[in-house]
Scaffold this motif. Structure first.
Motif, short mmCIF file in Angstrom:
data_model
loop_
_atom_site.label_atom_id
_atom_site.label_comp_id
_atom_site.label_asym_id
_atom_site.label_seq_id
_atom_site.Cartn_x
_atom_site.Cartn_y
_atom_site.Cartn_z
N LYS A 178 41.21 -0.89 -7.97
CA LYS A 178 40.89 -1.09 -6.56
C LYS A 178 39.39 -1.30 -6.37
O LYS A 178 38.58 -0.53 -6.85
CB LYS A 178 41.36 0.15 -5.79
CG LYS A 178 41.25 0.04 -4.32
CD LYS A 178 41.81 1.29 -3.66
CE LYS A 178 41.65 1.20 -2.16
NZ LYS A 178 42.07 2.44 -1.51
N LEU A 179 39.05 -2.35 -5.63
CA LEU A 179 37.66 -2.64 -5.30
C LEU A 179 37.32 -1.96 -3.98
O LEU A 179 37.99 -2.20 -2.97
CB LEU A 179 37.44 -4.15 -5.19
CG LEU A 179 36.01 -4.63 -5.05
CD1 LEU A 179 35.20 -4.31 -6.30
CD2 LEU A 179 35.98 -6.12 -4.76
N ILE A 180 36.31 -1.09 -3.98
CA ILE A 180 35.94 -0.38 -2.76
C ILE A 180 34.46 -0.60 -2.46
O ILE A 180 33.66 -0.84 -3.35
CB ILE A 180 36.22 1.14 -2.86
CG1 ILE A 180 35.41 1.79 -3.97
CG2 ILE A 180 37.70 1.42 -3.02
CD1 ILE A 180 35.38 3.29 -3.94
N ASP A 181 34.13 -0.53 -1.18
CA ASP A 181 32.74 -0.59 -0.75
C ASP A 181 32.12 0.78 -0.97
O ASP A 181 32.70 1.80 -0.60
CB ASP A 181 32.64 -0.97 0.73
CG ASP A 181 33.11 -2.38 1.01
OD1 ASP A 181 32.90 -3.25 0.14
OD2 ASP A 181 33.68 -2.62 2.09
N ILE A 182 30.94 0.79 -1.57
CA ILE A 182 30.28 2.06 -1.86
C ILE A 182 28.86 2.07 -1.33
O ILE A 182 28.27 1.03 -1.05
CB ILE A 182 30.28 2.39 -3.38
CG1 ILE A 182 29.55 1.30 -4.20
CG2 ILE A 182 31.69 2.59 -3.89
CD1 ILE A 182 28.20 1.71 -4.67
N LEU A 183 28.33 3.26 -1.24
CA LEU A 183 26.94 3.51 -0.91
C LEU A 183 26.38 4.37 -2.03
O LEU A 183 26.90 5.46 -2.29
CB LEU A 183 26.86 4.25 0.43
CG LEU A 183 25.48 4.45 0.99
CD1 LEU A 183 24.91 3.12 1.46
CD2 LEU A 183 25.53 5.41 2.16
N ALA A 184 25.37 3.86 -2.72
CA ALA A 184 24.74 4.60 -3.81
C ALA A 184 23.39 5.13 -3.33
O ALA A 184 22.51 4.35 -2.98
CB ALA A 184 24.55 3.69 -5.03
N ARG A 185 23.28 6.44 -3.27
CA ARG A 185 22.03 7.05 -2.80
C ARG A 185 21.26 7.59 -3.99
O ARG A 185 21.71 8.49 -4.69
CB ARG A 185 22.32 8.17 -1.81
CG ARG A 185 21.06 8.75 -1.21
CD ARG A 185 21.33 9.46 0.07
NE ARG A 185 22.47 10.33 0.01
CZ ARG A 185 22.40 11.64 -0.22
NH1 ARG A 185 21.25 12.21 -0.40
NH2 ARG A 185 23.49 12.35 -0.25
N ILE A 186 20.11 7.00 -4.22
CA ILE A 186 19.24 7.44 -5.31
C ILE A 186 18.34 8.54 -4.76
O ILE A 186 17.57 8.31 -3.84
CB ILE A 186 18.39 6.30 -5.86
CG1 ILE A 186 19.28 5.19 -6.40
CG2 ILE A 186 17.45 6.81 -6.95
CD1 ILE A 186 18.52 3.98 -6.87
N LEU A 187 18.43 9.72 -5.33
CA LEU A 187 17.62 10.84 -4.86
C LEU A 187 16.27 10.82 -5.56
O LEU A 187 16.20 10.69 -6.78
CB LEU A 187 18.34 12.16 -5.12
CG LEU A 187 19.69 12.30 -4.44
CD1 LEU A 187 20.35 13.60 -4.84
CD2 LEU A 187 19.56 12.21 -2.94
N ASP A 188 15.23 10.95 -4.78
CA ASP A 188 13.88 10.99 -5.32
C ASP A 188 13.58 12.42 -5.74
O ASP A 188 13.27 13.27 -4.91
CB ASP A 188 12.88 10.51 -4.27
CG ASP A 188 11.47 10.42 -4.80
OD1 ASP A 188 11.22 10.86 -5.95
OD2 ASP A 188 10.60 9.91 -4.07
N THR A 189 13.69 12.68 -7.03
CA THR A 189 13.48 14.04 -7.53
C THR A 189 12.01 14.42 -7.61
O THR A 189 11.69 15.54 -7.99
CB THR A 189 14.14 14.22 -8.92
OG1 THR A 189 13.64 13.21 -9.79
CG2 THR A 189 15.65 14.12 -8.81
N ASN A 190 11.12 13.51 -7.24
CA ASN A 190 9.70 13.84 -7.19
C ASN A 190 9.34 14.61 -5.92
O ASN A 190 8.25 15.15 -5.80
CB ASN A 190 8.84 12.57 -7.28
CG ASN A 190 8.98 11.91 -8.63
OD1 ASN A 190 9.06 12.57 -9.65
ND2 ASN A 190 9.02 10.60 -8.63
N ILE A 191 10.27 14.63 -4.97
CA ILE A 191 10.04 15.38 -3.74
C ILE A 191 10.14 16.87 -4.05
O ILE A 191 11.09 17.31 -4.70
CB ILE A 191 11.07 14.98 -2.66
CG1 ILE A 191 10.88 13.53 -2.29
CG2 ILE A 191 10.97 15.88 -1.44
CD1 ILE A 191 11.95 12.99 -1.38
N ARG A 192 9.17 17.60 -3.59
CA ARG A 192 9.15 19.04 -3.85
C ARG A 192 10.40 19.70 -3.28
O ARG A 192 10.79 19.48 -2.15
CB ARG A 192 7.91 19.66 -3.22
CG ARG A 192 7.57 21.00 -3.83
CD ARG A 192 6.28 21.51 -3.33
NE ARG A 192 6.62 22.49 -2.30
CZ ARG A 192 5.79 22.90 -1.39
NH1 ARG A 192 4.60 22.43 -1.32
NH2 ARG A 192 6.17 23.79 -0.51
#
Length: 112
Positions: free
Chosen positions: A50-64
């Motif tokens: 199944k092909l689904i629409d996704i949202l990929a959230r890259i977390l900025d681990t440099n944030i304190r």
């Protein structure tokens, strides 16, 4: 293997799959930018069918204050919540220093 890894291993997605679906995190696929990282849209084959629409959230681990514990907590919370008005988690990636959470994308979705 940690208890987190054993419990949520089924949600792990390879980085290459996420890079492919977002066209290597191309600017034209950015849906939102915020202080925690960018969100990218794409389409992913779920279970090779199944092909689904996704949202990929890259977390900025440099944030304190944003580290592995917060990343894992968010995954645990999203995986435990099941409701038609709450975004569903598809998976996550914790590869090559990347921390990415992948959810179903609803372009005009609303919690209202």
């Amino acid at each position: 293997m940690s208890s987190f890894d054993s419990k949520f291993d089924y949600l792990k997605l390879p980085l290459i799959d996420i890079q492919t679906t977002t066209n290597h995190f191309a600017d034209e696929n950015i849906v939102r930018r915020d202080s925690f990282g960018n969100e990218y849209k794409g389409q992913l084959h779920l279970n090779s069918r199944k092909l689904i629409d996704i949202l990929a959230r890259i977390l900025d681990t440099n944030i304190r204050g944003l580290g592995i514990k917060e990343f894992q907590t968010e995954i645990m919370m999203l995986a435990s919540l099941k409701h038609q008005n709450i975004v569903s988690i598809v998976g996550f990636c914790d590869e090559n220093e990347e921390k990415i959470i992948i959810c179903k994308f609803k372009a005009k979705g609303s919690l209202a």
